[in-house]
Motif scaffolding. Structure first.
Motif, PDB file in Angstrom:
ATOM      1  N   LYS A 340       0.156 -40.415 -24.958  1.00  0.00           N
ATOM      2  CA  LYS A 340       0.491 -40.136 -26.346  1.00  0.00           C
ATOM      3  C   LYS A 340       0.777 -41.461 -27.035  1.00  0.00           C
ATOM      4  O   LYS A 340       1.580 -42.261 -26.543  1.00  0.00           O
ATOM      5  CB  LYS A 340       1.710 -39.224 -26.414  1.00  0.00           C
ATOM      6  N   THR A 341       0.102 -41.715 -28.123  1.00  0.00           N
ATOM      7  CA  THR A 341       0.302 -42.967 -28.852  1.00  0.00           C
ATOM      8  C   THR A 341       0.800 -42.683 -30.256  1.00  0.00           C
ATOM      9  O   THR A 341       0.452 -41.658 -30.861  1.00  0.00           O
ATOM     10  CB  THR A 341      -1.002 -43.783 -28.925  1.00  0.00           C
ATOM     11  N   LYS A 359       8.626 -44.329 -26.183  1.00  0.00           N
ATOM     12  CA  LYS A 359       7.637 -44.960 -27.060  1.00  0.00           C
ATOM     13  C   LYS A 359       7.181 -44.018 -28.170  1.00  0.00           C
ATOM     14  O   LYS A 359       6.017 -43.994 -28.528  1.00  0.00           O
ATOM     15  CB  LYS A 359       6.418 -45.404 -26.227  1.00  0.00           C
ATOM     16  N   ALA A 360       8.103 -43.231 -28.727  1.00  0.00           N
ATOM     17  CA  ALA A 360       7.730 -42.218 -29.706  1.00  0.00           C
ATOM     18  C   ALA A 360       8.290 -42.555 -31.085  1.00  0.00           C
ATOM     19  O   ALA A 360       9.001 -43.542 -31.276  1.00  0.00           O
ATOM     20  CB  ALA A 360       8.217 -40.854 -29.244  1.00  0.00           C
ATOM     21  N   ILE A 361       7.953 -41.703 -32.065  1.00  0.00           N
ATOM     22  CA  ILE A 361       8.486 -41.771 -33.428  1.00  0.00           C
ATOM     23  C   ILE A 361       8.933 -40.363 -33.806  1.00  0.00           C
ATOM     24  O   ILE A 361       8.269 -39.382 -33.459  1.00  0.00           O
ATOM     25  CB  ILE A 361       7.432 -42.262 -34.435  1.00  0.00           C
ATOM     26  N   CYS A 446      10.195 -46.068 -31.796  1.00  0.00           N
ATOM     27  CA  CYS A 446      10.231 -46.898 -30.585  1.00  0.00           C
ATOM     28  C   CYS A 446       8.808 -47.253 -30.168  1.00  0.00           C
ATOM     29  O   CYS A 446       8.527 -47.475 -28.989  1.00  0.00           O
ATOM     30  CB  CYS A 446      10.927 -46.157 -29.451  1.00  0.00           C
ATOM     31  N   ALA A 447       7.892 -47.283 -31.135  1.00  0.00           N
ATOM     32  CA  ALA A 447       6.468 -47.455 -30.829  1.00  0.00           C
ATOM     33  C   ALA A 447       6.003 -48.903 -30.906  1.00  0.00           C
ATOM     34  O   ALA A 447       4.828 -49.179 -30.665  1.00  0.00           O
ATOM     35  CB  ALA A 447       5.629 -46.602 -31.781  1.00  0.00           C
ATOM     36  N   GLU A 448       6.909 -49.827 -31.261  1.00  0.00           N
ATOM     37  CA  GLU A 448       6.481 -51.218 -31.445  1.00  0.00           C
ATOM     38  C   GLU A 448       7.180 -52.137 -30.457  1.00  0.00           C
ATOM     39  O   GLU A 448       8.058 -52.908 -30.799  1.00  0.00           O
ATOM     40  CB  GLU A 448       6.776 -51.698 -32.878  1.00  0.00           C
ATOM     41  N   GLY A 449       6.827 -52.044 -29.200  1.00  0.00           N
ATOM     42  CA  GLY A 449       7.393 -52.948 -28.209  1.00  0.00           C
ATOM     43  C   GLY A 449       8.777 -52.528 -27.764  1.00  0.00           C
ATOM     44  O   GLY A 449       9.121 -51.350 -27.761  1.00  0.00           O
TER      45      GLY A 449
END
Length: 786
Positions: A340-341, A359-361, A446-449
């Motif tokens: 999931k991106t 790593k989600a939003i 939390c998707a940017e590094g």
């Protein structure tokens, strides 16, 4: 005769039904680890049989069953009432004489004046599939028989904590079949030292290449609870195993705002106190101690043959390190078959930032929680914002789509619960409860590094779910283009075959920020605001050049460790002079150029007097990564090399700084981005080990098109016959010489026919940006079927 108390050194892992998971683990470690020089504090276990005897002798079984049967299992609206009633029932019991006598005897043998930790150990605890971590209570700095017996009863009562009842329901355990053993273990005087948690994998991605260790001053409870922002350390496992001099990949100093210490009050044997200014700034472990602990963690992982979650402590009086607990890490046992991106649309300034967990939003209404008393106001889908969280909140946290805390690190309670619940969190923000209002609508990304960010309002984002089933490896290696080391562990979980291009300049501009020549010539610089800025940034470094070497090595090392043993091709810095000028102090060392794109860049800089010493710092960093940190999967690549003679000069320059081609398997690649690289490909192949086509630069130079000019951007086209002819020539020439050649660019993911063209020529690899990787792999697969 029943042995109600069993010394830890007599316990085996097969005794789990008798002493619970935590105590069985301690016994196994004491037996197996002590001969290896690993300290594990001794003690004894009060067996599960003693608990059952307590319940039976106090006639508690039926009342407990009756109370638990009254629980509304669907809504759990009476959970607090049922839990409270069960705990009161348990605390009303009396420890049978036979049990009490054995406890007193074993405690006397330990030395009644010694402080002990009294920890719950359930028979369904620390299993590979259900950890029960934090569900039951522990009591620290317990002294005297009366206090010990009271602590054992309190441990028994904690079997019926609200959170433990809920956890058993969720995991299908019978409340009355689960029994509780109690561990009585010597306390390590970490109240005068430090303590923390270690994982034998990266807790975010699940990568098994590293040991991740957290540390703070005082007893370890505040680290486990997430009540402090701890120091963080990443170590590379193969370097630890080989005994290399620099296995430490990264060190981050946390604020460590408080610490937990002993008191002399038997009713409140521990308390939280503020740390000093010195303690806040200094690491709570030195580097040799970090390395020692990490090596111990590897031995424990070998014993259990699975990733481990380990608690450790350092005695402040003796300086000795000890392992106090270890349990299997459960979150990453199953690997997902889907990817999931998430990608935020547009840009905005964050309200606050912290460490990213997950790593989600997500967007939602903020519910600020100070205690369980705030529980009723939390609605499903809320974003819970708190100073920190604790295990009593587990049922409450299940309502949240995301968690934000002021305090805590990646091993904190909030982080662990977020991973178990499959949601994301931003921890250690420092000021979230001040910056964010109750009821406010926010977006948490939390998707940017490795940085988590909180934004005001509901932002738009893209979300994609891709199945990895059937996504087989291709003959043409699908690799990644990477700039941000913070995303390395996350991206290493993608279906890739390494990093085809790691851009060094991004690391220099974000992690270092200072022009390398300003560090080389620091003592020659006149006093200025730039020099003051450099001094402030590098205050911890007497040798300013070492700042550059360490920061660059750390960043590249994190990427190389994440992808190890797959190759990571690091391109040496490729700033243009106008970009170098933007670095702190850069205006003192860079020429003014009319056309920086075709000026003082790439290979021409490296052996030039204006930059040679700066390039030396780059080389020293890469030598450290390969030789001291053990990351021999790193290959180096030279950009914008105009002539063969220039290439020879660069290789000689690199050798003078300790990077000799072929030494320890070092391979040095060259970018193909100038027509001369194509025309003289075979000559370049005589001096370099491999090649990567930079399709953007090559296209603009073949077509004479400035790729940054909007006026002629329509002419920029990798599919142009002239560009394709150049690609054909260079791939055939390099393959003829038996060397590897790849391509970095967007076109193979955007255009299936372009991927087919490259595959048909026998190209070895194609590197993609992360968001284009899956489309690129599918295009390669289609091409390879033809």
């Amino acid at each position: 005769m029943t042995n109600y108390c069993i010394s830890f050194d007599k316990i085996r892992h097969t005794d789990l039904p008798r002493v619970g998971g935590k105590n069985a683990s301690l016994g196994e470690m004491i037996r197996k680890m002590t001969p290896l020089g690993i300290r594990v504090p001794g003690g004894f276990a009060v067996s599960a049989a003693a608990y059952r005897e307590y319940i039976q002798a106090s006639h508690l079984l039926e009342p407990l069953k009756e109370s638990l049967d009254s629980l509304d299992r669907k809504s759990l609206k009476n959970l607090a009432e049922v839990g409270s009633r069960c705990r009161k029932l348990v605390l009303s019991g009396e420890i049978p004489d036979a049990v009490q006598k054995e406890v007193e005897t074993c405690y006397r043998q330990m030395g009644e004046k010694k402080a002990v930790a009294v920890r719950s150990s359930a028979t369904a605890e620390d299993l590979p599939t259900a950890s029960f971590a934090g569900q039951h209570d522990s009591f620290l700095n317990i002294r005297g028989t009366a206090a010990l017996l009271d602590s054992i009863r309190n441990c028994y009562a904690s079997l019926f904590n609200d959170r433990a009842i809920k956890y058993r329901l969720d995991n299908g355990f019978d409340h009355l079949e689960v029994a509780l053993s109690v561990g009585v273990q010597y306390m390590v005087r970490s109240d005068k030292g430090s303590a923390g948690v270690a994982f034998t994998l990266d807790p975010e991605s699940g990568s098994g290449n590293v040991v991740y260790l957290t540390s703070a001053w005082g007893l370890g409870e505040l680290v486990v609870q997430g009540a402090v922002n701890p120091d963080e350390f990443y170590l590379f496992k193969p370097a630890l195993e080989k005994g290399l001099p620099a296995p430490l990949l990264e060190k981050k100093i946390g604020e460590k705002q408080h610490k937990m210490v002993y008191t002399k009050d038997p009713k409140n044997p521990v308390k939280r106190v503020p740390t000093s200014i010195r303690e806040k700034k200094e690491p709570s472990l030195n580097e040799p101690e970090v390395i020692q602990l990490a090596k111990w963690c590897l031995e424990i992982e070998k014993l259990y043959q699975c990733p481990m979650d380990i608690e450790w402590a350092k005695d402040g009086k003796t300086g000795e390190l000890s392992i106090v607990q270890a349990r299997p890490e459960t979150v990453h046992q199953q690997k997902a078959l889907t990817l999931k991106t998430y990608h935020l649309s547009g840009s905005a300034r964050p309200i606050c930032t912290g460490k990213a967990v997950g790593k989600a939003i997500a967007s939602g209404r903020v519910s600020i929680v100070k205690s369980l008393a705030d529980g009723p106001k939390v609605r499903a889908g809320d974003i819970i914002v708190a100073d920190s969280t604790n295990p009593d909140w587990n049922a409450l946290l299940r309502k949240a789509v995301c968690i934000v805390t002021n305090k805590g690190g990646r091993t904190s309670h909030a982080s662990i619960v977020a991973r178990e619940l499959g949601i994301h969190a931003v921890v250690g923000t420092g000021d979230a409860t001040e910056k964010i209002q109750d009821g406010q609508l926010v977006t948490v990304s939390c998707a940017e590094g490795d940085e988590g960010r909180v934004f005001e309002g509901k932002l738009d984002w893209e979300e994609k779910t891709v199945s990895l089933k059937g996504l087989r490896a291709t003959k043409t290696a699908a690799m990644l283009i990477l700039a941000d080391p913070g995303r390395a562990f996350q991206l290493s979980m993608y279906p890739q075959q390494g990093v085809g291009l790691l851009r060094m300049e991004f690391i220099i501009s974000t992690a270092i920020r200072i022009h390398p020549m300003a560090l080389v010539k620091y003592h020659e610089m006149v006093e200025s605001h730039e020099k003051k800025a450099i001094q402030a940034i590098t205050a911890d470094y007497a040798d300013k050049q070492q700042y550059f070497v360490e920061k660059l090595a750390t960043s590249v090392g994190m990427v190389a460790a994440a992808f190890y043993p797959k190759e990571v091709i690091v391109r040496m810095s490729d700033f243009k002079s106008n970009e170098y000028r933007e670095l702190i102090g850069g205006n003192h060392f860079e020429p003014d150029e009319e056309n920086p794109m075709l000026g003082f860049r790439g290979a021409s800089r490296y052996s030039h007097d204006l930059y040679r010493e700066g390039f030396g710092l780059e080389c020293k960093a890469m030598k450290r990564v390969r030789e001291e940190m053990g990351l021999d999967n790193v290959k180096l690549m030279i950009p914008f090399c105009r002539t063969v003679e220039e290439g020879i000069r660069v290789l000689e320059c690199m050798e003078s700084f300790g990077l000799r081609r072929g030494k320890n398997g070092l391979e040095i690649y060259m970018m193909v981005e100038i027509p001369s690289n194509v025309i003289l490909a075979e000559s370049f192949a005589d001096i370099f080990d491999g090649f990567s086509i930079g399709s953007n630069d090559l296209t603009q130079l073949v077509l004479g098109v400035d790729r940054d000019s909007a006026l002629v951007s329509g002419l920029f086209d990798e599919n142009n016959p002239a560009v394709k002819e150049m690609l054909t020539q260079v791939i055939r020439a390099i393959k003829k010489k038996g060397k590897k050649i790849g391509l970095c660019g967007q076109a193979p993911s955007d255009y299936p026919e372009f991927a087919s063209f490259l595959v048909g020529l026998g190209i070895d690899s194609i590197s993609f940006n992360a968001d284009a990787l899956l489309a690129g792999i599918k295009n390669i697969q289609k091409a390879e079927k033809k």
